[in-house]
Design a protein around this motif. Structure first.
Motif, PDB file in Angstrom:
ATOM      1  N   ASN A 130       0.823  -1.089  -0.279  1.00  0.00           N
ATOM      2  CA  ASN A 130      -0.275   0.143  -0.143  1.00  0.00           C
ATOM      3  C   ASN A 130       0.984   1.542   0.210  1.00  0.00           C
ATOM      4  O   ASN A 130       1.938   1.503   0.579  1.00  0.00           O
ATOM      5  CB  ASN A 130      -0.837  -0.357   0.932  1.00  0.00           C
ATOM      6  N   PRO A 131       0.446   1.919  -1.459  1.00  0.00           N
ATOM      7  CA  PRO A 131       1.387   3.393  -1.168  1.00  0.00           C
ATOM      8  C   PRO A 131       1.527   3.786   0.072  1.00  0.00           C
ATOM      9  O   PRO A 131       2.860   4.808   0.887  1.00  0.00           O
ATOM     10  CB  PRO A 131       1.167   4.154  -2.683  1.00  0.00           C
ATOM     11  N   TYR A 132       0.095   4.838   0.881  1.00  0.00           N
ATOM     12  CA  TYR A 132       0.440   5.565   1.702  1.00  0.00           C
ATOM     13  C   TYR A 132       1.070   4.974   3.165  1.00  0.00           C
ATOM     14  O   TYR A 132       1.693   5.170   4.079  1.00  0.00           O
ATOM     15  CB  TYR A 132      -1.407   5.541   2.516  1.00  0.00           C
ATOM     16  N   ASP A 133       1.217   3.277   3.176  1.00  0.00           N
ATOM     17  CA  ASP A 133       2.370   2.681   4.411  1.00  0.00           C
ATOM     18  C   ASP A 133       3.548   2.361   3.667  1.00  0.00           C
ATOM     19  O   ASP A 133       4.162   2.241   4.739  1.00  0.00           O
ATOM     20  CB  ASP A 133       1.751   1.169   4.218  1.00  0.00           C
ATOM     21  N   LEU A 134       4.404   2.931   2.722  1.00  0.00           N
ATOM     22  CA  LEU A 134       5.728   3.297   2.422  1.00  0.00           C
ATOM     23  C   LEU A 134       6.303   4.462   3.182  1.00  0.00           C
ATOM     24  O   LEU A 134       7.300   4.801   3.735  1.00  0.00           O
ATOM     25  CB  LEU A 134       6.318   3.304   1.001  1.00  0.00           C
ATOM     26  N   VAL A 135       4.689   5.654   2.769  1.00  0.00           N
ATOM     27  CA  VAL A 135       5.195   6.647   3.772  1.00  0.00           C
ATOM     28  C   VAL A 135       5.017   6.816   5.154  1.00  0.00           C
ATOM     29  O   VAL A 135       5.937   7.053   5.919  1.00  0.00           O
ATOM     30  CB  VAL A 135       4.210   7.605   3.158  1.00  0.00           C
ATOM     31  N   ALA A 136       4.354   5.854   5.787  1.00  0.00           N
ATOM     32  CA  ALA A 136       4.271   6.099   7.164  1.00  0.00           C
ATOM     33  C   ALA A 136       5.829   4.642   7.844  1.00  0.00           C
ATOM     34  O   ALA A 136       6.560   5.521   8.369  1.00  0.00           O
ATOM     35  CB  ALA A 136       3.405   4.986   7.236  1.00  0.00           C
ATOM     36  N   LEU A 137       6.130   3.807   6.551  1.00  0.00           N
ATOM     37  CA  LEU A 137       7.417   3.188   6.872  1.00  0.00           C
ATOM     38  C   LEU A 137       8.533   4.632   6.709  1.00  0.00           C
ATOM     39  O   LEU A 137       9.665   4.209   7.519  1.00  0.00           O
ATOM     40  CB  LEU A 137       7.795   1.980   5.604  1.00  0.00           C
ATOM     41  N   GLU A 138       8.551   5.191   5.633  1.00  0.00           N
ATOM     42  CA  GLU A 138       9.759   6.296   5.463  1.00  0.00           C
ATOM     43  C   GLU A 138      10.406   7.077   6.551  1.00  0.00           C
ATOM     44  O   GLU A 138      11.320   7.321   7.140  1.00  0.00           O
ATOM     45  CB  GLU A 138       9.382   7.072   4.039  1.00  0.00           C
ATOM     46  N   GLU A 139       8.337   7.121   6.903  1.00  0.00           N
ATOM     47  CA  GLU A 139       8.925   8.172   8.341  1.00  0.00           C
ATOM     48  C   GLU A 139       9.758   8.109   9.463  1.00  0.00           C
ATOM     49  O   GLU A 139      10.674   8.206  10.504  1.00  0.00           O
ATOM     50  CB  GLU A 139       7.493   9.489   8.734  1.00  0.00           C
ATOM     51  N   GLU A 147       4.681  -7.459  24.724  1.00  0.00           N
ATOM     52  CA  GLU A 147       5.589  -8.328  25.764  1.00  0.00           C
ATOM     53  C   GLU A 147       6.629  -8.566  26.185  1.00  0.00           C
ATOM     54  O   GLU A 147       7.320  -8.524  26.693  1.00  0.00           O
ATOM     55  CB  GLU A 147       5.372  -9.650  25.580  1.00  0.00           C
ATOM     56  N   ASP A 148       7.708  -8.365  24.640  1.00  0.00           N
ATOM     57  CA  ASP A 148       8.900  -8.812  24.631  1.00  0.00           C
ATOM     58  C   ASP A 148      10.236  -7.821  25.086  1.00  0.00           C
ATOM     59  O   ASP A 148      10.502  -6.934  25.313  1.00  0.00           O
ATOM     60  CB  ASP A 148       9.397  -9.548  23.865  1.00  0.00           C
ATOM     61  N   MET A 149       8.837  -7.042  24.224  1.00  0.00           N
ATOM     62  CA  MET A 149       9.507  -5.214  24.280  1.00  0.00           C
ATOM     63  C   MET A 149       8.345  -4.243  24.047  1.00  0.00           C
ATOM     64  O   MET A 149       7.531  -4.096  22.724  1.00  0.00           O
ATOM     65  CB  MET A 149      10.128  -4.930  22.757  1.00  0.00           C
ATOM     66  N   PRO A 150       8.100  -2.755  24.701  1.00  0.00           N
ATOM     67  CA  PRO A 150       6.930  -1.629  24.978  1.00  0.00           C
ATOM     68  C   PRO A 150       7.602  -1.484  23.253  1.00  0.00           C
ATOM     69  O   PRO A 150       8.482  -1.239  22.766  1.00  0.00           O
ATOM     70  CB  PRO A 150       7.624  -0.533  25.908  1.00  0.00           C
ATOM     71  N   ILE A 151       6.272  -1.764  23.287  1.00  0.00           N
ATOM     72  CA  ILE A 151       6.249   0.036  21.559  1.00  0.00           C
ATOM     73  C   ILE A 151       6.608   1.269  22.369  1.00  0.00           C
ATOM     74  O   ILE A 151       4.680   1.452  22.850  1.00  0.00           O
ATOM     75  CB  ILE A 151       4.772  -0.950  20.607  1.00  0.00           C
ATOM     76  N   ASP A 152       6.579   2.598  21.387  1.00  0.00           N
ATOM     77  CA  ASP A 152       6.667   3.477  21.483  1.00  0.00           C
ATOM     78  C   ASP A 152       5.448   4.343  20.584  1.00  0.00           C
ATOM     79  O   ASP A 152       4.294   5.354  20.694  1.00  0.00           O
ATOM     80  CB  ASP A 152       7.998   4.630  21.882  1.00  0.00           C
ATOM     81  N   LEU A 153       5.876   3.852  19.551  1.00  0.00           N
ATOM     82  CA  LEU A 153       5.305   4.921  18.062  1.00  0.00           C
ATOM     83  C   LEU A 153       4.372   3.889  17.416  1.00  0.00           C
ATOM     84  O   LEU A 153       5.458   2.483  17.555  1.00  0.00           O
ATOM     85  CB  LEU A 153       6.006   5.316  17.985  1.00  0.00           C
ATOM     86  N   VAL A 154       3.194   3.712  16.454  1.00  0.00           N
ATOM     87  CA  VAL A 154       2.737   2.841  15.911  1.00  0.00           C
ATOM     88  C   VAL A 154       2.412   3.464  14.329  1.00  0.00           C
ATOM     89  O   VAL A 154       1.841   4.507  14.988  1.00  0.00           O
ATOM     90  CB  VAL A 154       1.397   1.701  16.591  1.00  0.00           C
ATOM     91  N   PHE A 155       2.678   2.942  13.398  1.00  0.00           N
ATOM     92  CA  PHE A 155       2.645   3.655  12.527  1.00  0.00           C
ATOM     93  C   PHE A 155       1.739   3.057  11.546  1.00  0.00           C
ATOM     94  O   PHE A 155       1.585   2.205  11.678  1.00  0.00           O
ATOM     95  CB  PHE A 155       4.295   4.414  11.684  1.00  0.00           C
ATOM     96  N   ALA A 156       1.241   4.024  10.245  1.00  0.00           N
ATOM     97  CA  ALA A 156       0.051   3.608  10.016  1.00  0.00           C
ATOM     98  C   ALA A 156      -0.068   4.508   8.643  1.00  0.00           C
ATOM     99  O   ALA A 156       0.377   5.552   8.940  1.00  0.00           O
ATOM    100  CB  ALA A 156      -1.540   3.243  10.445  1.00  0.00           C
ATOM    101  N   GLY A 157      -0.213   3.891   7.662  1.00  0.00           N
ATOM    102  CA  GLY A 157      -0.720   4.728   6.378  1.00  0.00           C
ATOM    103  C   GLY A 157      -1.890   5.344   6.866  1.00  0.00           C
ATOM    104  O   GLY A 157      -2.901   5.067   7.248  1.00  0.00           O
ATOM    105  N   LYS A 158      -2.703   7.128   5.830  1.00  0.00           N
ATOM    106  CA  LYS A 158      -4.063   7.181   6.039  1.00  0.00           C
ATOM    107  C   LYS A 158      -5.001   6.232   5.998  1.00  0.00           C
ATOM    108  O   LYS A 158      -6.032   6.059   6.582  1.00  0.00           O
ATOM    109  CB  LYS A 158      -3.390   8.603   5.542  1.00  0.00           C
ATOM    110  N   GLN A 159      -4.973   5.334   4.592  1.00  0.00           N
ATOM    111  CA  GLN A 159      -5.450   4.461   4.611  1.00  0.00           C
ATOM    112  C   GLN A 159      -5.143   3.694   3.548  1.00  0.00           C
ATOM    113  O   GLN A 159      -3.602   3.797   2.630  1.00  0.00           O
ATOM    114  CB  GLN A 159      -6.993   5.815   3.662  1.00  0.00           C
ATOM    115  N   THR A 160      -5.997   2.540   3.558  1.00  0.00           N
ATOM    116  CA  THR A 160      -5.466   1.874   1.844  1.00  0.00           C
ATOM    117  C   THR A 160      -5.825   2.063   0.865  1.00  0.00           C
ATOM    118  O   THR A 160      -7.026   2.239   0.539  1.00  0.00           O
ATOM    119  CB  THR A 160      -6.002   0.360   2.156  1.00  0.00           C
ATOM    120  N   ILE A 161      -4.980   1.462  -0.330  1.00  0.00           N
ATOM    121  CA  ILE A 161      -6.072   2.240  -1.901  1.00  0.00           C
ATOM    122  C   ILE A 161      -7.452   0.638  -2.334  1.00  0.00           C
ATOM    123  O   ILE A 161      -8.157   1.159  -3.392  1.00  0.00           O
ATOM    124  CB  ILE A 161      -4.982   1.974  -3.259  1.00  0.00           C
ATOM    125  N   ASP A 162      -7.247  -0.055  -1.331  1.00  0.00           N
ATOM    126  CA  ASP A 162      -8.010  -1.565  -2.482  1.00  0.00           C
ATOM    127  C   ASP A 162      -9.365  -0.652  -1.125  1.00  0.00           C
ATOM    128  O   ASP A 162     -10.301  -1.320  -1.477  1.00  0.00           O
ATOM    129  CB  ASP A 162      -7.491  -2.253  -1.751  1.00  0.00           C
TER     130      ASP A 162
END
Length: 281
Positions: free
Chosen positions: A35-44, A110-125
């Protein structure tokens, strides 16, 4: 800092067709992409990794072939990848999807706390933009949607400052971590994968979880059973037979062009003149 990025493998929307008889989407022969929007989130997320030394984990829910999307994310620089796949997840809408992903995220924490969860604004499908907010609600995290820029993270105060696009302008917000961010398109350019990361992605022993490994006991909340959404019909818009009308003017002056357009519009739609006149008065 531990950052988790939710991505999704989707059919390439440029090549999707609708069956003329069944009115369903024809996925056969359509290539799958991240999903292109998710790639933007991954880059951030990767930029925060470069700046603060964060650890980036990528998570997706889908069929076994979604492994390709995770390996692509690894080739860009993600540290770990988890594939959530099970026949019980089939047919999930956004409610069931957010439930399954949230369960997997709790398992990761449970193994490692998460500080931030990223996602794209939406999916194209799907274009619903509901999974990100659904995750924030289920995980009881702060939610920042339509993020257009990350100004910075303060490790001392455990806060993040972002800019988000809102109706009528841009908001600058600061919130405490952990938080869920949905990211807008166009705020960055995806980096190129390095040769070393491409080899690492190819050799990476992918972590694959079924519903039990993700800590999901209630099958009534996942897949079709946990999806109240009903799609009654999918159809392609009817092509318009009316062609665009070309209007020519004698002058190129803006005032003359506007006057010509208004005269043409009022002639074609006389009711508009009566509706607009009180406002102008």
């Amino acid at each position: 800092m531990h950052i988790l990025v939710c991505i999704k493998q989707v059919p390439d929307s440029a090549q999707i067709r609708v069956h003329p008889v069944t009115n369903t989407i024809m996925r056969q022969g359509v290539p799958a992409i991240v999903n292109p929007y998710d790639l933007v989130a991954l880059e951030e997320a990767l930029r925060l990794k470069d700046q603060y030394g964060a650890r980036v984990t990528v998570l997706t829910m889908g069929p076994p072939q979604a492994e390709a999307a995770l390996r692509k994310a690894l080739s860009f620089g993600a540290d770990e990848a988890i594939l959530l796949t099970d026949r019980a997840f089939a047919g999930a809408d956004t409610l069931a999807t957010s439930y399954a992903l949230a369960s997997a995220i709790r398992k990761i924490q449970e193994d490692m706390p998460i500080d931030l969860v990223f996602a794209g604004k939406q999916t194209i499908d799907g274009d619903t933009a509901q999974v990100g907010p659904g995750l924030a609600t289920r995980l009881e995290m702060q939610l920042l949607t339509y993020v257009s820029r990350i100004d910075g993270v303060d490790p001392d105060t455990n806060e993040i400052t972002v800019q988000r696009r809102a109706e009528g302008g841009v908001q600058r917000l600061r919130t405490r971590l952990p938080a869920v961010l949905t990211v807008l398109e166009g705020i960055n350019d995806m980096r190129f994968a390095t040769m070393a990361d491409m080899f690492r992605a190819a050799r990476y022993p992918l972590v694959v979880w079924d519903r039990e490994a993700a800590g999901i006991d209630d099958v009534g909340k996942i897949g079709l059973k946990g999806s109240p959404t009903v799609v009654s019909r999918v159809f392609a818009p009817t092509a318009r037979a009316q062609k665009a009308e070309i209007i020519t003017t004698q002058s190129e002056q803006p005032d003359d062009i506007v006057a010509t357009l208004l005269a043409k519009m009022f002639t074609k739609h006389p009711q508009l003149r009566a509706a607009i006149r009180p406002r102008l008065a």
